[in-house]
Design a protein around this motif. Structure first.
Motif, PDB file in Angstrom:
ATOM      1  N   GLU A  27       6.867 -66.805  55.289  1.00  3.25           N
ATOM      2  CA  GLU A  27       7.982 -67.692  55.633  1.00  3.25           C
ATOM      3  C   GLU A  27       8.881 -67.092  56.706  1.00  3.25           C
ATOM      4  O   GLU A  27      10.089 -67.342  56.726  1.00  3.25           O
ATOM      5  CB  GLU A  27       8.811 -68.017  54.381  1.00  3.25           C
ATOM      6  CG  GLU A  27       8.023 -68.588  53.222  1.00  3.25           C
ATOM      7  CD  GLU A  27       7.448 -69.963  53.530  1.00  3.25           C
ATOM      8  OE1 GLU A  27       8.055 -70.694  54.331  1.00  3.25           O
ATOM      9  OE2 GLU A  27       6.384 -70.307  52.983  1.00  3.25           O
ATOM     10  N   SER A  79      16.499 -73.937  60.810  1.00  4.69           N
ATOM     11  CA  SER A  79      16.805 -72.515  60.919  1.00  4.69           C
ATOM     12  C   SER A  79      18.250 -72.321  61.341  1.00  4.69           C
ATOM     13  O   SER A  79      18.768 -73.032  62.209  1.00  4.69           O
ATOM     14  CB  SER A  79      15.877 -71.853  61.944  1.00  4.69           C
ATOM     15  OG  SER A  79      14.538 -72.024  61.574  1.00  4.69           O
ATOM     16  N   LEU A 121      13.858 -64.925  62.092  1.00  3.94           N
ATOM     17  CA  LEU A 121      12.560 -65.510  62.446  1.00  3.94           C
ATOM     18  C   LEU A 121      11.786 -64.517  63.306  1.00  3.94           C
ATOM     19  O   LEU A 121      12.365 -63.624  63.930  1.00  3.94           O
ATOM     20  CB  LEU A 121      12.735 -66.816  63.220  1.00  3.94           C
ATOM     21  CG  LEU A 121      13.527 -67.949  62.538  1.00  3.94           C
ATOM     22  CD1 LEU A 121      13.674 -69.129  63.494  1.00  3.94           C
ATOM     23  CD2 LEU A 121      12.847 -68.385  61.248  1.00  3.94           C
ATOM     24  N   THR A 151      16.335 -73.808  66.814  1.00  2.00           N
ATOM     25  CA  THR A 151      15.744 -72.672  66.091  1.00  2.00           C
ATOM     26  C   THR A 151      16.793 -71.785  65.439  1.00  2.00           C
ATOM     27  O   THR A 151      16.455 -70.706  64.953  1.00  2.00           O
ATOM     28  CB  THR A 151      14.868 -71.808  67.031  1.00  2.00           C
ATOM     29  OG1 THR A 151      15.691 -71.244  68.058  1.00  2.00           O
ATOM     30  CG2 THR A 151      13.753 -72.626  67.640  1.00  2.00           C
ATOM     31  N   GLY A 152      18.079 -72.216  65.439  1.00  2.00           N
ATOM     32  CA  GLY A 152      19.078 -71.436  64.729  1.00  2.00           C
ATOM     33  C   GLY A 152      20.407 -71.306  65.423  1.00  2.00           C
ATOM     34  O   GLY A 152      21.438 -71.219  64.767  1.00  2.00           O
ATOM     35  N   ASP A 163      13.793 -74.478  52.075  1.00  2.53           N
ATOM     36  CA  ASP A 163      12.985 -75.698  52.065  1.00  2.53           C
ATOM     37  C   ASP A 163      12.877 -76.226  50.647  1.00  2.53           C
ATOM     38  O   ASP A 163      12.769 -75.454  49.681  1.00  2.53           O
ATOM     39  CB  ASP A 163      11.582 -75.428  52.605  1.00  2.53           C
ATOM     40  CG  ASP A 163      11.578 -75.068  54.091  1.00  2.53           C
ATOM     41  OD1 ASP A 163      12.620 -75.250  54.739  1.00  2.53           O
ATOM     42  OD2 ASP A 163      10.527 -74.595  54.575  1.00  2.53           O
ATOM     43  N   GLY A 193       9.097 -69.709  60.882  1.00  4.34           N
ATOM     44  CA  GLY A 193       9.922 -70.859  61.239  1.00  4.34           C
ATOM     45  C   GLY A 193       9.149 -72.026  61.812  1.00  4.34           C
ATOM     46  O   GLY A 193       9.707 -72.819  62.591  1.00  4.34           O
ATOM     47  N   LYS A 237      14.175 -65.761  53.867  1.00  2.00           N
ATOM     48  CA  LYS A 237      13.928 -66.932  53.016  1.00  2.00           C
ATOM     49  C   LYS A 237      14.766 -68.126  53.468  1.00  2.00           C
ATOM     50  O   LYS A 237      14.317 -69.277  53.411  1.00  2.00           O
ATOM     51  CB  LYS A 237      14.242 -66.574  51.567  1.00  2.00           C
ATOM     52  CG  LYS A 237      13.850 -67.620  50.550  1.00  2.00           C
ATOM     53  CD  LYS A 237      14.139 -67.123  49.140  1.00  2.00           C
ATOM     54  CE  LYS A 237      13.744 -68.164  48.103  1.00  2.00           C
ATOM     55  NZ  LYS A 237      14.029 -67.694  46.723  1.00  2.00           N
ATOM     56  N   GLN A 238      16.002 -67.853  53.933  1.00  2.39           N
ATOM     57  CA  GLN A 238      16.902 -68.929  54.338  1.00  2.39           C
ATOM     58  C   GLN A 238      16.854 -69.199  55.841  1.00  2.39           C
ATOM     59  O   GLN A 238      17.704 -69.933  56.374  1.00  2.39           O
ATOM     60  CB  GLN A 238      18.336 -68.582  53.920  1.00  2.39           C
ATOM     61  CG  GLN A 238      18.511 -68.500  52.416  1.00  2.39           C
ATOM     62  CD  GLN A 238      19.950 -68.284  52.000  1.00  2.39           C
ATOM     63  OE1 GLN A 238      20.859 -68.271  52.838  1.00  2.39           O
ATOM     64  NE2 GLN A 238      20.176 -68.121  50.715  1.00  2.39           N
ATOM     65  N   LYS A 239      15.871 -68.615  56.523  1.00  2.88           N
ATOM     66  CA  LYS A 239      15.621 -68.871  57.945  1.00  2.88           C
ATOM     67  C   LYS A 239      16.771 -68.421  58.845  1.00  2.88           C
ATOM     68  O   LYS A 239      17.079 -69.074  59.846  1.00  2.88           O
ATOM     69  CB  LYS A 239      15.314 -70.345  58.187  1.00  2.88           C
ATOM     70  CG  LYS A 239      14.056 -70.842  57.502  1.00  2.88           C
ATOM     71  CD  LYS A 239      13.732 -72.263  57.914  1.00  2.88           C
ATOM     72  CE  LYS A 239      12.471 -72.765  57.254  1.00  2.88           C
ATOM     73  NZ  LYS A 239      12.136 -74.140  57.654  1.00  2.88           N
ATOM     74  N   HIS A 240      17.380 -67.301  58.517  1.00  9.00           N
ATOM     75  CA  HIS A 240      18.340 -66.675  59.412  1.00  9.00           C
ATOM     76  C   HIS A 240      17.690 -65.535  60.194  1.00  9.00           C
ATOM     77  O   HIS A 240      18.338 -64.957  61.069  1.00  9.00           O
ATOM     78  CB  HIS A 240      19.545 -66.148  58.626  1.00  9.00           C
ATOM     79  CG  HIS A 240      20.451 -67.229  58.130  1.00  9.00           C
ATOM     80  ND1 HIS A 240      21.338 -67.887  58.937  1.00  9.00           N
ATOM     81  CD2 HIS A 240      20.582 -67.786  56.893  1.00  9.00           C
ATOM     82  CE1 HIS A 240      22.000 -68.793  58.238  1.00  9.00           C
ATOM     83  NE2 HIS A 240      21.552 -68.751  56.984  1.00  9.00           N
ATOM     84  N   GLN A 251      12.341 -79.912  54.972  1.00  6.82           N
ATOM     85  CA  GLN A 251      12.535 -78.593  55.564  1.00  6.82           C
ATOM     86  C   GLN A 251      13.953 -78.393  56.055  1.00  6.82           C
ATOM     87  O   GLN A 251      14.613 -79.324  56.534  1.00  6.82           O
ATOM     88  CB  GLN A 251      11.551 -78.365  56.722  1.00  6.82           C
ATOM     89  CG  GLN A 251      10.168 -77.906  56.270  1.00  6.82           C
ATOM     90  CD  GLN A 251       9.394 -77.236  57.392  1.00  6.82           C
ATOM     91  OE1 GLN A 251       8.794 -77.903  58.223  1.00  6.82           O
ATOM     92  NE2 GLN A 251       9.399 -75.911  57.393  1.00  6.82           N
TER      93      GLN A 251
END
Length: 890
Positions: free
Chosen positions: A667, A840, A651, A480-481, A882, A670, A646-649, A837
């Motif tokens: 978005e 994250s 969540l 998840t990151g 994504d 995650g 937007k860049q999944k940093h 996808q």
């Protein structure tokens, strides 16, 4: 008749004149008949309200016998004809009839001949079709341009020409009588004098003499031939003639007034409309420059311009517009009215929205994240210090949004009721384009309202909220990151931040009350599963719920959600707020060294009993610095956070369904997405590889083609380049052992794999018969796991088929894994789509994609960025976000 004269004053002013006349008449009548009451007309001189004109007409003096003689109890055609026949057959008292409409006879004349005035010879059978008053602009009216409809702007005007006859017979009115007539008869006399002057001018034209004589001869002959019949008809229909005259003459007077007033009104509306458009354009420019207060001023000026245009339309009479606006030729009145009202609504909405955004723009919302503001008000200014609750600000903002939404919806209804054909041809495209933007405005306001609701619930406006914060270090990647070595708790109540707590996650897991078997790939580094490793599933909602479970097992309380953030976001914020001095550690932390220095302190310098203390000490200083930023800086910070989402940093998962739906929509959640087409996600989990993902580069290549049986055949190549080994920081120089999970459509099968690592990792303890529990969610995944090839796990997770394997990369080494797999997804109707996808927490991993077209097929359309190379469609891009790929071929 009424003494009504054309005037440039408004309809309200005209009725105020009538009011004064009626009041004088009522006073005279009261002296004669004490039983009669004074007539009162209210609200003159103001803009008409609904039913005002109807009430006014009811208050006008009426003949005592009018209701009995003329009011019908039914409006059927038969009843009307019967009443008309009865009325026309009645005898008439000319004096009484004229007196009922304000006129009187100055000299009784024979009904057998026409009335003539001295000095007006030759005027016969006049049919007045327009009005001439004492107004200088309307004199010599018969010589002016013919009547034009000012409402049907742009339509072809039609002339109305007066018909004149001639008659040699003349009867003289005595001079004494001439000076005794009423104002109304004086009006007619002036009118006839002007007609005669025009007649005399025409009579001196030699070219017209011959035609004049012929016309006079024919007229005279026709007169003597049918004179008796005409006289008889006039006597029989004299009451109808008086009735028609009493209706027609005031109507013609009003028509003249409307014509003169309408020309002025049209010019006024056009001028104010142009001014309004200029101010709206100026408002748009100021909004683009984030000058919200200036934009509000421009919107207000546009509203004033349109208000003046609206006032001009209102002066024409609201009842007239409502009754006659639907008639052919007058629909442009309705168009003008609707356009003006729609413009007013949009201007008022724009003004209020600009003021609302201006308030938010000047308010540092990040200051509310500084707990010290709750008592001191630092970071806020003016009235904000009196109340540090963000709820009040957001509630007021939402109210303004609701007001704006109502105005824009009203504008939408008004514009929908306009026939584009009534708009000038050169403006129709502009009108249609503007009309089509209304749904876009409505969507923006709707989204802003949704965000307001989201924030109000998030900050505990309705009830206290506590969130678990995971500081995920993406230098040590996890599904998840990143590995969450530090966690925090943040509590809101009534829109105010009440508490922030930061702690080492190992301290929380030290209180774990149950022993739970960890995932198999983790069993060689830890004997039990805890909150630190709970985010094992790439689907963040699934991992977040597991983190909340373990937090409670660690002795924690119920929380309302889980939020995550990576060091990348904090480093970018340091670029805005500047460096922060940590004197007790001998450090100054900034954008360039934040992550490295923190990791060095934690790994090598800090006291082993409290290795994360530097993060605890940094937190209050960091939030205090945020509270000190001005509007330009905090707006830049919000842009950083928005891009991070937007860049999944960043969540978020929420227990509240409304908040979670908002996270899904924006978005922020995650989640692993489910689409009807092809799917791919590659997930790296650093297991005992220290911080080496910071110096490891990833790239991927996917080749796809349609197999013989119609299924999709894929070849996926995963490349990893370890650039560590020479750094002064030891945590960058270690091996990078990664357990890689490849998520593909459910039902896919692995055909082959090359390049992966075969390991001999073993569990630290034997879990049989020692009291460890199995997690039910994890058990469902592992119990269905198969091993199609050595060192490869195949299982189902989050609705996808997953291929899991190890890849160990040493410093200064590049390694690749190649997988061939097929998916059950069939290409139907020549349409292929793929959702690739991003994991994250990862950066901008480079990717390439190629799709081989079936033989003889041609591309109809394709996603932007795809290039045709031979019989392949190729895309070279990155996974900063994504990526969706769509191809349509035949």
């Amino acid at each position: 008749m009424f003494d009504i004269r054309p005037t440039i004053k408004s309809a309200g002013f005209i009725f105020s004149q009538i009011k004064r006349e009626l009041n004088l008449q009522a006073q005279k009548t009261q002296n004669l008949e004490s039983k009669k009451t004074k007539t009162v007309i209210e609200k003159t001189g103001t803009l008409p309200e609904e039913n005002y004109w109807e009430e006014l007409m009811m208050k006008l003096p009426q003949r005592p016998d009018f209701p009995k003689k003329y009011e019908l109890t039914t409006f059927s055609k038969g009843a009307i004809l019967k009443e008309l026949e009865r009325t026309m057959s009645e005898s008439i008292d000319v004096n009484a009839e004229l007196a009922s409409v304000g006129g009187r006879i100055h000299q009784q004349i024979s009904s057998g001949s026409r009335v003539k005035f001295v000095g007006h010879q030759g005027v016969d059978d006049i049919e007045p079709t327009n009005i001439v008053s004492n107004n200088e602009n309307l004199k010599n009216f018969w010589n002016s341009v013919a009547v034009e409809s000012v409402f049907a702007v742009g339509s072809e005007a039609k002339s109305i020409v007066p018909e004149m006859g001639s008659d040699e017979q003349t009867q003289t009115i005595h001079a004494a009588d001439v000076h005794q007539h009423s104002p109304a008869s004086r009006e007619i006399e002036i009118w006839l004098e002007n007609l005669q002057k025009n007649r005399e001018l025409l009579s001196h034209n030699p070219a017209l003499e011959k035609g004049k004589r012929l016309s006079a001869a024919k007229s005279k002959k026709a007169f003597f031939k049918g004179g008796a019949k005409w006289s008889s008809w006039f006597r029989f229909n004299r009451k109808a003639m008086v009735f028609v005259a009493s209706i027609a003459l005031p109507g013609l007077l009003i028509l003249g007034l409307v014509r003169h007033r309408g020309i002025w009104a049209r010019n006024n509306i056009i001028q104010n409309g142009n001014n309004a458009m200029a101010n709206l354009e100026e408002a748009k420019r100021k909004l683009e420059d984030l000058s919200f207060i200036g934009a509000a001023d421009s919107f207000a000026l546009a509203y004033d311009d349109l208000n003046r245009a609206s006032g001009t339309l209102n002066q024409l009479g609201a009842s007239f517009l409502s009754v006659f606006g639907e008639l052919p030729g007058l629909n442009k009145i309705k168009t003008a009215n609707n356009l003006v009202e729609a413009g007013q609504s949009l201007s008022k909405a724009g003004e209020n929205l600009s003021l609302a955004f201006g308030t938010l723009y000047k308010t540092n919302l990040l200051a509310f994240l500084d707990p010290s503001v709750g008592s001191s008000g630092r970071g806020l200014s003016g009235s904000q210090k009196s109340s540090v609750s963000i709820s009040k600000l957001l509630t007021e903002f939402k109210d303004i949004l609701n007001f704006a939404d109502k105005n824009i919806n009203r504008a939408d209804r008004l514009l929908a009721d306009i026939d584009a054909a009534t708009i000038p041809s050169d403006k129709q495209e502009l009108f249609i384009s503007f009309k089509n933007k209304i749904p876009e405005f409505q969507r923006y306001i709707g989204e802003a309202a949704d965000y307001s609701d989201f924030l109000l619930k998030l900050v505990g406006s309705d009830s206290p909220k506590t969130y678990l914060i995971l500081l995920q270090n993406n230098s040590e990647l996890r599904p998840t990151g990143g590995f969450p070595g530090t966690y925090g708790l943040i509590t809101f109540e009534n829109g105010t931040l009440k508490k922030i707590f930061v702690e080492d996650i190992y301290r929380a897991d030290a209180n774990l009350k149950e022993n739970i078997i960890p995932p198999i790939p983790l069993q060689h580094i830890t004997p039990s599963w805890g909150m630190r490793d709970a985010a094992w599933f790439a689907d963040f909602p699934t991992s977040a719920r597991k983190v909340m479970e373990f937090y409670k097992l660690d002795g924690g309380t119920e929380v309302d959600g889980v939020l995550t953030i990576t060091p990348d976001v904090i480093a970018k914020i340091f670029e805005i707020v500047g460096p922060i001095e940590m004197s007790e550690y001998g450090l100054t932390l900034g954008a360039d060294n934040f992550l490295t220095e923190i990791q060095n302190e934690v790994e090598y310098v800090a006291d082993r009993s409290a290795p994360k203390q530097i993060l605890t000490d940094l937190q209050p200083k960091f939030f205090e610095r945020l509270a000190q930023q001005d509007k330009d800086q905090w707006l830049a910070i919000f842009n950083i956070i928005s891009e991070a989402v937007k860049q999944k940093h960043v969540l978020a998962y929420f227990q509240n369904s409304d908040l979670e739906n908002m996270a899904l929509k924006n978005e922020l959640s995650g989640e692993i997405k489910h689409v009807g087409g092809d799917y791919l996600q590659v997930v790296f989990a650093n297991v005992k590889g220290s911080k080496t993902d910071f110096v490891t580069e990833n790239s991927m290549n996917l080749k796809t083609e349609i197999g013989v049986d119609g299924a999709l055949e894929h070849t996926l190549k995963i490349n990893r380049a370890h650039n560590g080994g020479g750094s002064k920081y030891g945590f960058y120089n270690r091996d990078n052992p990664a357990y890689i999970k490849v998520y593909v459509p459910k039902g896919s099968s692995l055909e082959s794999i090359q390049g992966h690592s075969i390991t001999d990792f073993k569990s630290l303890i034997n879990y049989d018969n020692i009291g460890f529990k199995r997690d039910q969610d994890l058990a469902r995944v592992e119990d269905g796991t198969t091993r199609p090839f050595a060192g490869v796990d195949a299982f189902e997770e989050s609705g996808k088929t997953v291929f899991g394997f190890w890849l160990i990369t040493k410093p200064q080494q590049t390694k690749s894994v190649v997988l061939k797999y097929s998916t059950p997804f069939m290409v139907a109707d020549g349409k292929y789509n793929l959702l690739w996808q991003k994991q994250s927490g990862t950066g901008q991993d480079q990717i390439s994609f190629s799709f081989k077209l079936p033989e003889g097929e041609n591309v109809l359309n394709q996603s932007a960025g795809l290039q045709t190379i031979g019989d392949n469609l190729v895309l070279n891009s990155d996974l900063s976000i994504d990526r969706e790929i769509n191809i349509n071929f035949r």
